[in-house]
Design an enzyme around this catalytic site. Sequence first.
Site, PDB file in Angstrom:
ATOM      1  N   CYS A   2      32.362  29.838 -15.190  1.00  0.00           N
ATOM      2  CA  CYS A   2      32.865  28.883 -14.245  1.00  0.00           C
ATOM      3  C   CYS A   2      33.057  27.684 -14.730  1.00  0.00           C
ATOM      4  O   CYS A   2      32.723  27.258 -15.760  1.00  0.00           O
ATOM      5  CB  CYS A   2      31.881  29.050 -13.058  1.00  0.00           C
ATOM      6  SG  CYS A   2      31.285  30.586 -12.460  1.00  0.00           S
ATOM      7  N   ARG A  27      38.681  29.015 -16.542  1.00  0.00           N
ATOM      8  CA  ARG A  27      37.321  29.254 -16.671  1.00  0.00           C
ATOM      9  C   ARG A  27      37.111  30.499 -15.592  1.00  0.00           C
ATOM     10  O   ARG A  27      35.891  30.894 -15.471  1.00  0.00           O
ATOM     11  CB  ARG A  27      36.609  28.463 -16.556  1.00  0.00           C
ATOM     12  CG  ARG A  27      36.452  27.375 -17.916  1.00  0.00           C
ATOM     13  CD  ARG A  27      35.525  26.092 -17.781  1.00  0.00           C
ATOM     14  NE  ARG A  27      34.118  26.587 -17.812  1.00  0.00           N
ATOM     15  CZ  ARG A  27      33.608  26.678 -19.157  1.00  0.00           C
ATOM     16  NH1 ARG A  27      34.331  26.044 -20.128  1.00  0.00           N
ATOM     17  NH2 ARG A  27      32.694  27.009 -19.358  1.00  0.00           N
ATOM     18  N   TRP A  75      34.563  32.292 -11.386  1.00  0.00           N
ATOM     19  CA  TRP A  75      34.812  33.766 -11.467  1.00  0.00           C
ATOM     20  C   TRP A  75      33.335  34.556 -11.013  1.00  0.00           C
ATOM     21  O   TRP A  75      32.486  34.354 -12.150  1.00  0.00           O
ATOM     22  CB  TRP A  75      35.082  33.985 -12.966  1.00  0.00           C
ATOM     23  CG  TRP A  75      35.669  35.238 -13.215  1.00  0.00           C
ATOM     24  CD1 TRP A  75      34.834  36.416 -13.152  1.00  0.00           C
ATOM     25  CD2 TRP A  75      36.816  35.692 -13.395  1.00  0.00           C
ATOM     26  NE1 TRP A  75      35.860  37.626 -13.429  1.00  0.00           N
ATOM     27  CE2 TRP A  75      36.971  37.025 -13.574  1.00  0.00           C
ATOM     28  CE3 TRP A  75      38.132  34.968 -13.829  1.00  0.00           C
ATOM     29  CZ2 TRP A  75      38.269  37.697 -13.948  1.00  0.00           C
ATOM     30  CZ3 TRP A  75      39.180  35.722 -14.083  1.00  0.00           C
ATOM     31  CH2 TRP A  75      39.341  37.040 -13.951  1.00  0.00           C
ATOM     32  N   ASN A 101      27.139  26.733 -13.333  1.00  0.00           N
ATOM     33  CA  ASN A 101      27.968  27.662 -14.338  1.00  0.00           C
ATOM     34  C   ASN A 101      26.860  28.345 -15.067  1.00  0.00           C
ATOM     35  O   ASN A 101      26.012  27.730 -15.802  1.00  0.00           O
ATOM     36  CB  ASN A 101      28.695  26.986 -15.050  1.00  0.00           C
ATOM     37  CG  ASN A 101      29.407  27.819 -16.244  1.00  0.00           C
ATOM     38  OD1 ASN A 101      29.593  28.920 -16.141  1.00  0.00           O
ATOM     39  ND2 ASN A 101      29.652  26.935 -17.453  1.00  0.00           N
ATOM     40  N   GLY A 102      26.819  29.529 -15.107  1.00  0.00           N
ATOM     41  CA  GLY A 102      25.649  30.523 -15.992  1.00  0.00           C
ATOM     42  C   GLY A 102      25.113  31.564 -15.043  1.00  0.00           C
ATOM     43  O   GLY A 102      25.817  31.987 -14.166  1.00  0.00           O
ATOM     44  N   GLU A 481      36.493  47.980 -35.060  1.00  0.00           N
ATOM     45  CA  GLU A 481      37.038  46.516 -34.773  1.00  0.00           C
ATOM     46  C   GLU A 481      36.121  45.703 -34.613  1.00  0.00           C
ATOM     47  O   GLU A 481      36.410  44.374 -35.428  1.00  0.00           O
ATOM     48  CB  GLU A 481      37.625  46.819 -33.344  1.00  0.00           C
ATOM     49  CG  GLU A 481      38.196  45.411 -32.632  1.00  0.00           C
ATOM     50  CD  GLU A 481      39.125  44.742 -33.500  1.00  0.00           C
ATOM     51  OE1 GLU A 481      39.714  45.288 -34.511  1.00  0.00           O
ATOM     52  OE2 GLU A 481      39.602  43.447 -33.086  1.00  0.00           O
ATOM     53  N   LYS A 485      36.395  42.209 -37.445  1.00  0.00           N
ATOM     54  CA  LYS A 485      36.309  40.961 -36.641  1.00  0.00           C
ATOM     55  C   LYS A 485      35.256  40.160 -37.639  1.00  0.00           C
ATOM     56  O   LYS A 485      35.847  39.027 -37.991  1.00  0.00           O
ATOM     57  CB  LYS A 485      35.856  40.974 -35.353  1.00  0.00           C
ATOM     58  CG  LYS A 485      36.660  41.171 -34.362  1.00  0.00           C
ATOM     59  CD  LYS A 485      37.725  40.023 -33.861  1.00  0.00           C
ATOM     60  CE  LYS A 485      39.036  40.395 -34.568  1.00  0.00           C
ATOM     61  NZ  LYS A 485      39.768  41.469 -34.540  1.00  0.00           N
ATOM     62  N   GLU A 488      36.635  39.602 -41.121  1.00  0.00           N
ATOM     63  CA  GLU A 488      38.012  38.789 -41.284  1.00  0.00           C
ATOM     64  C   GLU A 488      37.852  37.228 -41.087  1.00  0.00           C
ATOM     65  O   GLU A 488      38.449  36.403 -41.687  1.00  0.00           O
ATOM     66  CB  GLU A 488      39.290  39.021 -40.767  1.00  0.00           C
ATOM     67  CG  GLU A 488      39.028  39.052 -38.981  1.00  0.00           C
ATOM     68  CD  GLU A 488      40.470  39.508 -38.411  1.00  0.00           C
ATOM     69  OE1 GLU A 488      41.324  39.462 -38.990  1.00  0.00           O
ATOM     70  OE2 GLU A 488      40.399  40.161 -37.459  1.00  0.00           O
ATOM     71  N   HIS A 504      24.606  61.558 -44.330  1.00  0.00           N
ATOM     72  CA  HIS A 504      25.334  62.034 -45.507  1.00  0.00           C
ATOM     73  C   HIS A 504      25.683  61.001 -46.484  1.00  0.00           C
ATOM     74  O   HIS A 504      26.707  61.329 -47.262  1.00  0.00           O
ATOM     75  CB  HIS A 504      26.703  62.547 -44.653  1.00  0.00           C
ATOM     76  CG  HIS A 504      26.456  63.835 -43.750  1.00  0.00           C
ATOM     77  ND1 HIS A 504      25.938  64.999 -43.948  1.00  0.00           N
ATOM     78  CD2 HIS A 504      26.373  63.616 -42.305  1.00  0.00           C
ATOM     79  CE1 HIS A 504      25.723  65.617 -42.738  1.00  0.00           C
ATOM     80  NE2 HIS A 504      26.090  64.900 -41.931  1.00  0.00           N
ATOM     81  N   LYS A 603      48.825  35.676 -39.325  1.00  0.00           N
ATOM     82  CA  LYS A 603      48.906  35.988 -38.128  1.00  0.00           C
ATOM     83  C   LYS A 603      49.671  37.523 -38.212  1.00  0.00           C
ATOM     84  O   LYS A 603      49.532  38.459 -37.388  1.00  0.00           O
ATOM     85  CB  LYS A 603      49.304  35.039 -37.183  1.00  0.00           C
ATOM     86  CG  LYS A 603      49.410  35.564 -35.530  1.00  0.00           C
ATOM     87  CD  LYS A 603      47.848  35.683 -35.102  1.00  0.00           C
ATOM     88  CE  LYS A 603      47.928  36.509 -33.927  1.00  0.00           C
ATOM     89  NZ  LYS A 603      46.617  37.231 -33.403  1.00  0.00           N
TER      90      LYS A 603
HETATM   91  O1  M6R Z   1      50.816  42.132 -34.974  1.00  0.00           O
HETATM   92  P1  M6R Z   1      50.186  43.346 -35.248  1.00  0.00           P
HETATM   93  O2  M6R Z   1      49.313  43.569 -33.953  1.00  0.00           O
HETATM   94  O3  M6R Z   1      51.082  44.464 -35.631  1.00  0.00           O
HETATM   95  O4  M6R Z   1      49.026  42.922 -36.379  1.00  0.00           O
HETATM   96  C1  M6R Z   1      48.395  44.063 -36.974  1.00  0.00           C
HETATM   97  C2  M6R Z   1      47.317  43.529 -37.864  1.00  0.00           C
HETATM   98  O5  M6R Z   1      47.902  42.630 -38.862  1.00  0.00           O
HETATM   99  C3  M6R Z   1      46.450  42.510 -36.889  1.00  0.00           C
HETATM  100  O6  M6R Z   1      45.794  43.336 -35.826  1.00  0.00           O
HETATM  101  C4  M6R Z   1      45.198  42.250 -37.810  1.00  0.00           C
HETATM  102  O7  M6R Z   1      44.414  43.291 -38.341  1.00  0.00           O
HETATM  103  C5  M6R Z   1      44.451  40.945 -37.329  1.00  0.00           C
HETATM  104  N1  M6R Z   1      44.167  39.974 -37.961  1.00  0.00           N
HETATM  105  C6  M6R Z   1      43.016  41.404 -36.743  1.00  0.00           C
HETATM  106  O8  M6R Z   1      42.381  40.697 -36.016  1.00  0.00           O
END
Ligand code: M6R
Length: 608
Positions: A2, A27, A75, A101-102, A481, A485, A488, A504, A603
């Site tokens: 919130c 928010r 929210w 908020n919380g 995933e 995260k 990266e 294994h 990106k």
């Molecule tokens: O724009 P896209 O979804 O095609 O990009 C694919 C990947 O390059 C993208 O998901 C990348 O792995 C991200 N940096 C992950 O956080």
Amino acid sequence: MCGIVGYTGTQDAAPILLDGLKKLEYRGYDSAGIAVMDHNIISVNKVKGRIVSLSEKTSDGASVPGTTGIGHTRWATHGAPTEENAHPHLSNDGRFAIVHNGIIENYMALREELLGDGYVFQSETDTEVIVHLLEMYYRGNVRDALIRTANRLQGSYALGVICSEEPGSIYAVREKSPLILGLGIDENFFASDVTALVNHTRNVIYLEDGEFAELTCDAIRVFDVTGREIIKTPSRILWDVQAAEKGGYEHFMLKEIMEQPAAVKATIAPRIREGEVVFDELKDGPAVISGVRKIIITACGSAYYAGCAGKYALEKLTRIPVEVVLASELRYSDPLIDKDTLVIVISQSGETADTIAAMRECSERGARTLAVVNVVGSTVANIADYTVYTWAGPEIAVATTKGYTTQVTVLYMLSVYFGRALGLIGEDQEKEMTDTLQQLPRLIQQSIDLNPAIPSLAKKYHDSKALFFIGRNTDYAVALEGALKMKEISYLHAEAYAAGELKHGTIALIEEHQPVIALCCNPSIMEKTLSNIVEVKSRGAEVLALTFRNNQKILSVADDLLFIPDVESLFSAVTEIVPLQLLAYHVAKENGCDIDKPKNLAKSVTVE
Ligand code: M6R
């Protein structure tokens, strides 16, 4: 999450509060309210819905006189988004009004106690216990009542308080929820973030956990839990234009994590009507799936992992085999694809070179292509036979967050849509599933709100040599995933393993104090993952488990916990990933990494 705001000064408070709430609306925006004090009279105005309705109700604040007040944009977490549950909440004697908020974790016990003492509750919120505690502890000194009240609370809270006995004063308390004080001339402010303050002042004080503040128009005093005054040094907000676009967040990534409830809502809302999934943009309608004997999902990076997560729902609801293939592999693999193959291409940017190449390869072999893409007018969107947009809005941080969750959401919706088209799901079942899908934005928000401990967990784990993520089934897909995260943005070595594969080979890596992040959000295979947790624990691992709040079995074996709300496991990936995104974010922050622009990455990967 919130937004709260407070004002004391010489101007009318209501228009300033409304302006602040508009800035904080990202928010939460299911209900809102303000409480304004005119001499000793507190008047409260609340609405279900947006700030604009509150502005209308109060004639942009003109109908509410007074120079001191607090405001809130909500929210909902505890209690539906109704006017009764909207903040501010009033004490029974009308002396106190508060915004919060919380989450107050021990609110049930406190509520029982207060009901026993004769206090009457007007709402279903966890917040309301606070205002009754204030009334109970008030003996003529607001600061003392606040300290005694805070001592009873467990959980996270940023509080704003006014008391009719002290016209001209506003109080603020912070514990694990952000709160910033703004210093003006003949006026002072508080707010959940600086976006609500920057129009009025650039001089701010960041409250720390456990600090209380008393603001009048000409002074701000901060004190600790013992009532001892603390001298705080104000900071100056020096914003460049780019930072302003972050909406007050330190990083785009954090902003985008927090935007996920709204992004998923924008993706779902136009596509569910009267209990049915509808894709107006699919020119052939449900016929897209007719005659399809195989589905291939192709993408790169997180978009590929979104495909891994969505595969389970697609296969379960369509009974068509689904293969998820990395675009960079598919393009050179002489794939078995023909006119009976539907290729789902996933891309946030719509410009990823490998993805575009794989898509073209599939088209040449006669497959139909369906793009799940965020950027309108991008190459992938343009060359696909069918395009379904994820309405995530612009994603700036290199590490995708809302891009991923909206992609998985679209796959969930396609699964239901195709399942119905194939006659495998009945009307009632579709209604049940669409009800669940419509809950996802709220549940994602809960995944954020349920995990205030993440920054301290990040402090514990940030200097680990490696982090292992384990899970089975959909949990495994999310683990992939989660590990990406972490890698990266924090540059930690993080790997995801299917939990059943540990013995294994991978279990050889487990040694004393090795962190293992175990995803246990799938009740049908919970016992199996539990056994894997016990196996790594008995070899010395430190286990951080991600699971449901009331999952006693996991709670009793894990060293640390992350929580998701109760949710149907077929659709749970979008709630599971959120605490892992936040963990990666805070670990990266601890490690001093450039979170929005991690090294060596871009990106949009427009080269092979
Ligand atoms: O724009 P896209 O979804 O095609 O990009 C694919 C990947 O390059 C993208 O998901 C990348 O792995 C991200 N940096 C992950 O956080």
